[in-house]
Design a protein around this motif. Structure first.
Motif, short mmCIF file in Angstrom:
data_model
loop_
_atom_site.label_atom_id
_atom_site.label_comp_id
_atom_site.label_asym_id
_atom_site.label_seq_id
_atom_site.Cartn_x
_atom_site.Cartn_y
_atom_site.Cartn_z
N VAL A 182 0.85 -1.20 0.00
CA VAL A 182 0.00 0.00 0.00
C VAL A 182 0.88 1.25 0.00
CG1 VAL A 182 -1.62 1.35 1.41
CG2 VAL A 182 -2.03 -1.09 1.03
N LEU A 183 1.90 1.27 0.85
CA LEU A 183 2.80 2.43 0.87
C LEU A 183 3.55 2.58 -0.45
CD1 LEU A 183 4.17 2.20 4.51
CD2 LEU A 183 2.56 3.88 3.59
N ALA A 184 3.92 1.47 -1.05
CA ALA A 184 4.61 1.52 -2.35
C ALA A 184 3.69 2.12 -3.42
CB ALA A 184 5.08 0.13 -2.77
N MET A 185 2.41 1.80 -3.38
CA MET A 185 1.44 2.38 -4.33
C MET A 185 1.42 3.90 -4.18
SD MET A 185 -0.64 0.53 -6.32
CE MET A 185 -0.93 -1.19 -6.59
N GLU A 186 1.48 4.37 -2.94
CA GLU A 186 1.41 5.80 -2.69
C GLU A 186 2.68 6.54 -3.09
OE1 GLU A 186 -1.23 7.69 -1.84
OE2 GLU A 186 -2.30 5.82 -2.18
N ARG A 187 3.79 5.84 -3.20
CA ARG A 187 5.04 6.48 -3.64
C ARG A 187 5.05 6.72 -5.14
NH1 ARG A 187 7.37 2.96 0.13
NH2 ARG A 187 7.83 1.41 -1.47
N ARG A 188 4.28 5.97 -5.88
CA ARG A 188 4.27 6.09 -7.35
C ARG A 188 3.49 7.31 -7.81
NH1 ARG A 188 2.20 0.90 -10.27
NH2 ARG A 188 2.58 2.33 -11.97
N LYS A 241 -4.61 4.45 -10.65
CA LYS A 241 -4.23 3.90 -9.35
C LYS A 241 -5.28 2.91 -8.86
CE LYS A 241 -4.00 6.35 -5.41
NZ LYS A 241 -3.43 7.20 -4.36
N GLU A 242 -6.54 3.25 -8.98
CA GLU A 242 -7.61 2.35 -8.52
C GLU A 242 -7.57 1.03 -9.28
OE1 GLU A 242 -7.90 5.61 -9.03
OE2 GLU A 242 -8.39 6.27 -7.01
N ARG A 243 -7.28 1.10 -10.57
CA ARG A 243 -7.17 -0.12 -11.39
C ARG A 243 -5.99 -0.97 -10.90
NH1 ARG A 243 -8.28 2.27 -15.56
NH2 ARG A 243 -6.21 2.92 -16.25
N ALA A 244 -4.87 -0.32 -10.63
CA ALA A 244 -3.69 -1.04 -10.14
C ALA A 244 -3.95 -1.65 -8.77
CB ALA A 244 -2.49 -0.10 -10.08
N VAL A 245 -4.67 -0.94 -7.93
CA VAL A 245 -5.02 -1.47 -6.60
C VAL A 245 -5.84 -2.75 -6.75
CG1 VAL A 245 -6.47 -1.02 -4.56
CG2 VAL A 245 -4.85 0.71 -5.35
N TYR A 258 -8.21 2.59 0.68
CA TYR A 258 -8.09 3.87 1.38
C TYR A 258 -8.34 3.72 2.88
CZ TYR A 258 -7.36 6.15 -3.04
OH TYR A 258 -6.83 6.53 -4.24
N GLN A 259 -9.15 2.75 3.30
CA GLN A 259 -9.30 2.47 4.73
C GLN A 259 -7.97 1.99 5.31
OE1 GLN A 259 -12.46 -0.41 4.56
NE2 GLN A 259 -14.06 1.12 4.91
N LEU A 260 -7.33 1.05 4.61
CA LEU A 260 -6.04 0.54 5.07
C LEU A 260 -4.99 1.65 5.09
CD1 LEU A 260 -5.91 -2.86 3.16
CD2 LEU A 260 -6.11 -2.54 5.63
N LEU A 261 -4.96 2.46 4.04
CA LEU A 261 -4.00 3.54 3.96
C LEU A 261 -4.18 4.52 5.12
CD1 LEU A 261 -1.75 5.11 2.54
CD2 LEU A 261 -3.54 6.16 1.12
N ASN A 262 -5.42 4.88 5.39
CA ASN A 262 -5.68 5.83 6.48
C ASN A 262 -5.22 5.26 7.82
OD1 ASN A 262 -6.74 8.44 7.13
ND2 ASN A 262 -8.40 7.38 8.20
N ALA A 263 -5.45 3.98 8.06
CA ALA A 263 -4.98 3.35 9.29
C ALA A 263 -3.46 3.33 9.34
CB ALA A 263 -5.54 1.93 9.41
N LEU A 264 -2.82 3.11 8.22
CA LEU A 264 -1.36 3.09 8.18
C LEU A 264 -0.75 4.44 8.55
CD1 LEU A 264 -0.40 1.02 5.01
CD2 LEU A 264 0.29 0.56 7.36
N LEU A 265 -1.43 5.51 8.21
CA LEU A 265 -0.90 6.84 8.50
C LEU A 265 -0.79 7.09 10.01
CD1 LEU A 265 -2.63 9.08 5.83
CD2 LEU A 265 -0.44 7.87 5.72
N ASP A 266 -1.54 6.32 10.79
CA ASP A 266 -1.48 6.45 12.24
C ASP A 266 -0.61 5.37 12.89
OD1 ASP A 266 -3.21 8.67 12.21
OD2 ASP A 266 -4.95 7.34 12.07
N ASP A 267 0.02 4.54 12.08
CA ASP A 267 0.81 3.41 12.58
C ASP A 267 2.29 3.81 12.64
OD1 ASP A 267 2.22 0.99 12.90
OD2 ASP A 267 0.68 -0.13 11.83
N PRO A 268 2.89 3.79 13.82
CA PRO A 268 4.30 4.19 13.93
C PRO A 268 5.24 3.29 13.11
CG PRO A 268 3.42 3.50 16.08
CD PRO A 268 2.30 3.47 15.10
N ARG A 269 4.85 2.04 12.86
CA ARG A 269 5.67 1.16 12.03
C ARG A 269 5.73 1.65 10.59
NH1 ARG A 269 2.77 -4.05 12.26
NH2 ARG A 269 1.11 -2.55 12.08
#
Length: 79
Positions: free
Chosen positions: A15-21, A29-33, A45-56
């Motif tokens: 998911v993070l790699a998708m956002e770097r592109r 992007k939606e097609r690639a997802v 986008y639910q997963l991405l939003n949760a990741l933004l709050d994840d210190p890892r």
């Protein structure tokens, strides 16, 4: 899904790699997802939003996470 060591799982890293592109146009992007991750855009986008709050996630890719946190904060301040 996370690994035993507390690092990000494969899906979270993807998911993070998708956002770097950068994406050529609307819908790319939606097609690639869908094709590469097997996720609906909503779930992605639910997963991405949760990741933004994840210190890892911040430790794994601080540039991307901080950029997306700024974008999210700007959108929230406009509401």
């Amino acid at each position: 899904m996370t690994t035993e060591s507390g690092d990000l799982g494969e899906r979270e890293r993807a998911v993070l790699a998708m956002e770097r592109r950068s994406w050529p146009g609307p819908g790319a992007k939606e097609r690639a997802v869908r094709e590469q991750l097997g996720l609906s855009a909503t779930r992605y986008y639910q997963l991405l939003n949760a990741l933004l709050d994840d210190p890892r996630a911040l430790a794994h890719d601080p540039v991307t996470v901080n950029r997306l946190r700024r974008v999210r904060a700007e959108k929230e301040s406009r509401r």
